[in-house]
Design a protein around this motif. Structure first.
Motif: not given
Length: 286
Positions: A250-264, A277-286
């Motif tokens: 997955v090429d995520m790009g450079n602007t994602v700040t949050a990855i949420s529940t069960d994304d992967f 480096d912009t990612v600030e939050e990773i959700g449960q079971y992401a």
């Protein structure tokens, strides 16, 4: 930031046909695009139609959208080709045709949109199970919710002018193997490609005006191997790649700040993913 996942972990075994058993998909992921059939949504749509009115011509059922525009659907849904008028006159009022629904038109196998009048900006092919390819003109800017949902033979779509894609637009398009969205796309609804079990590649990288996407975008796309997200996208809202058991990159790009529940969740082929480096939050079971 490189997040290493190591060896793929144990996961529920997939059925032979490549589908995801419903019991493995949480309610939030499975129903994200089901708003079309919810009673509240149906009542709202019926109320709107009742207020504005509808009428019939020899060839079309017409729903009045505004005082001078209509949406049309062909009466004979067995035909392979249709001539859509630019205007329809009813009770001395001239209505401009701006939306066309080919929902359930089982005679259509291929659709080239240069036959559409320039006034049409939204289309719908819901349940056209024999439709294999669609080429839309640049004047069509909107894919309605469930636009291609259930088009199980669809393999090719060209949509150069589209800017808005509704919820579940390509839901269960099980013959679709690749999709490239046009650069002008600014919004994508929930469950857009949910259950596209043969989709292998999805390129959104040119959609730099896209800042948000709906949840469950690629849920259950068990053949998806590669996806590219655009710079400008700020968050994965949940269940984005849920159950994508073939996903390797997955090429995520450079602007994602949050990855949420069960994304992967259950992306069992994914061994590593590079986060900006912009990612600030990773959700449960992401």
């Amino acid at each position: 930031m490189l997040l290493s996942l190591g060896a793929p972990w144990a996961a529920a075994e997939e059925p032979g046909d490549g589908t995801i058993p419903s019991e493995e998909i949480p309610a939030a992921a499975e129903t994200a695009g089901a708003e079309r059939s919810e009673p509240a949504a149906e009542e709202e749509e019926l109320e709107l139609q009742a207020n504005l009115g509808s009428f019939y011509t020899d060839d079309f059922s017409c729903t009045i959208l505004t005082e001078d525009t209509v949406s049309v659907i062909p009466k004979d849904r067995t035909l392979a080709e249709f001539t859509i008028p630019e205007q329809i006159t009813y009770e001395n009022v001239v209505y401009t045709v701006t939306e066309v629904s080919f929902s359930g038109c089982l005679g259509i196998t291929s659709f080239v949109g240069d036959s559409l009048p320039d006034t049409v900006n939204a289309v719908d092919f819901y349940g056209c199970t024999y439709l294999t390819e669609v080429v839309l003109p640049e004047t069509v800017t909107t894919l309605e919710g469930n636009c291609f949902s259930g088009c199980t033979s669809l393999t090719r779509v060209e949509m150069p002018g589209v800017t808005a894609i509704g919820m579940s637009a390509f839901r269960n398009c099980t013959a679709l193997t690749e999709i490239t969205l046009p650069a002008g796309v600014t919004s994508i609804g929930n469950s857009c490609f949910y259950g596209c079990t043969r989709l292998e590649r999805a390129d959104l990288s040119v959609c730099t005006a896209l800042t948000e996407i709906g949840s469950s975008m690629f849920s259950g796309c068990t053949a998806l191997e590669w996806a590219a997200l655009p710079d400008g996208l700020t968050a994965l809202p949940g269940y984005t790649f849920y159950g994508c058991s073939s996903l390797t990159q997955v090429d995520m790009g450079n602007t994602v700040t949050a990855i949420s529940t069960d994304d992967f969740w259950n992306c069992t082929a994914l061994e590593s993913i590079e986060l900006s480096d912009t990612v600030e939050e990773i959700g449960q079971y992401a």
